[in-house]
Scaffold this motif. Sequence first.
Motif, mmCIF file in Angstrom:
data_model
loop_
_atom_site.group_PDB
_atom_site.id
_atom_site.type_symbol
_atom_site.label_atom_id
_atom_site.label_comp_id
_atom_site.label_asym_id
_atom_site.label_seq_id
_atom_site.Cartn_x
_atom_site.Cartn_y
_atom_site.Cartn_z
ATOM 1 N N ALA A 52 0.776 -1.235 -0.070
ATOM 2 C CA ALA A 52 0.065 0.026 0.009
ATOM 3 C C ALA A 52 0.967 1.264 -0.048
ATOM 4 N N VAL A 53 0.144 2.537 -0.124
ATOM 5 C CA VAL A 53 0.977 3.513 0.039
ATOM 6 C C VAL A 53 0.475 4.355 0.952
ATOM 7 N N ALA A 54 1.385 5.185 1.538
ATOM 8 C CA ALA A 54 0.726 6.266 2.983
ATOM 9 C C ALA A 54 1.024 7.710 2.602
ATOM 10 N N VAL A 55 0.336 8.480 2.585
ATOM 11 C CA VAL A 55 0.502 10.020 2.424
ATOM 12 C C VAL A 55 0.516 10.741 3.638
ATOM 13 N N ILE A 56 1.550 11.302 4.411
ATOM 14 C CA ILE A 56 1.525 11.831 5.816
ATOM 15 C C ILE A 56 1.743 13.217 5.630
ATOM 16 N N ALA A 57 0.804 14.149 6.475
ATOM 17 C CA ALA A 57 0.758 15.391 6.296
ATOM 18 C C ALA A 57 1.408 16.131 7.827
ATOM 19 N N HIS A 58 2.152 17.143 7.982
ATOM 20 C CA HIS A 58 2.853 17.733 8.818
ATOM 21 C C HIS A 58 2.224 18.922 9.491
ATOM 22 N N PRO A 59 2.505 19.307 10.800
ATOM 23 C CA PRO A 59 1.866 20.097 11.630
ATOM 24 C C PRO A 59 2.059 21.545 11.001
ATOM 25 N N HIS A 60 1.654 22.523 11.427
ATOM 26 C CA HIS A 60 1.209 23.895 11.044
ATOM 27 C C HIS A 60 2.392 24.406 10.478
#
Length: 218
Positions: free
Chosen positions: A29-37
């Motif tokens: 699978a693939v995972a896309v991870i988003a960071h804080p402000h």
Amino acid sequence: MAVQTGRTLIDGAAGAIEVASALPEAPRAVAVIAHPHPLYGGTMDNKVITTLAKAYTDAGIAAFRFNFRGVGATAGAHDEGRGESEDLLRVVAHAHAQLPGLPLHMAGFSFGGAITVRASERAPFHQMVLVAPGFRRIAEGGMGEAPDPADPHLGAIGRHTTTNTLVIHGDLDETVPLSDSIAWAAPREVPVAVVPGGEHFFHRKLHILREIVARWIR
């Protein structure tokens, strides 16, 4: 497990988007991870983000982190969540182009958690992990009041469910109230895992965060 890492620039609506990838052998699978402000020091190298990425690669899932607008080598300026949602979707498209046909996992921490929820309205996902999601950053009521769980900016009821979404939150978080996560999750029947003694950045609790994610993803 051997993991191939790399960094690249992809095209975004405001210019280049800096993406870091970690690809295990034969990813499932693939995972896309988003960071804080981004205006408060958030980057894709934040320790919570790298902990999430490691949990995914250990599970045989290719992890894609990226910098929001104005951070690192990513072009543009902060856009209050609107452009950031578009950039996240560009990274999803990039991940699928690199590894076509694989299920999508989405994850985000703090501001990145809120953006992940917004972008997920337009991205078919298999599972999602939200760590101390900063819903007030994109909610109609703004920072001054608890978000309305029915706010359309926070995802339609039925989109995020018991089987596809998990929220993780520390009980000592002074940046994002735990009550915001519970209020959002309750009408959706989304489980909330509470880390005792965990503050916003999970200092000395990252091993617990990683274990929770490892047990959740499938």
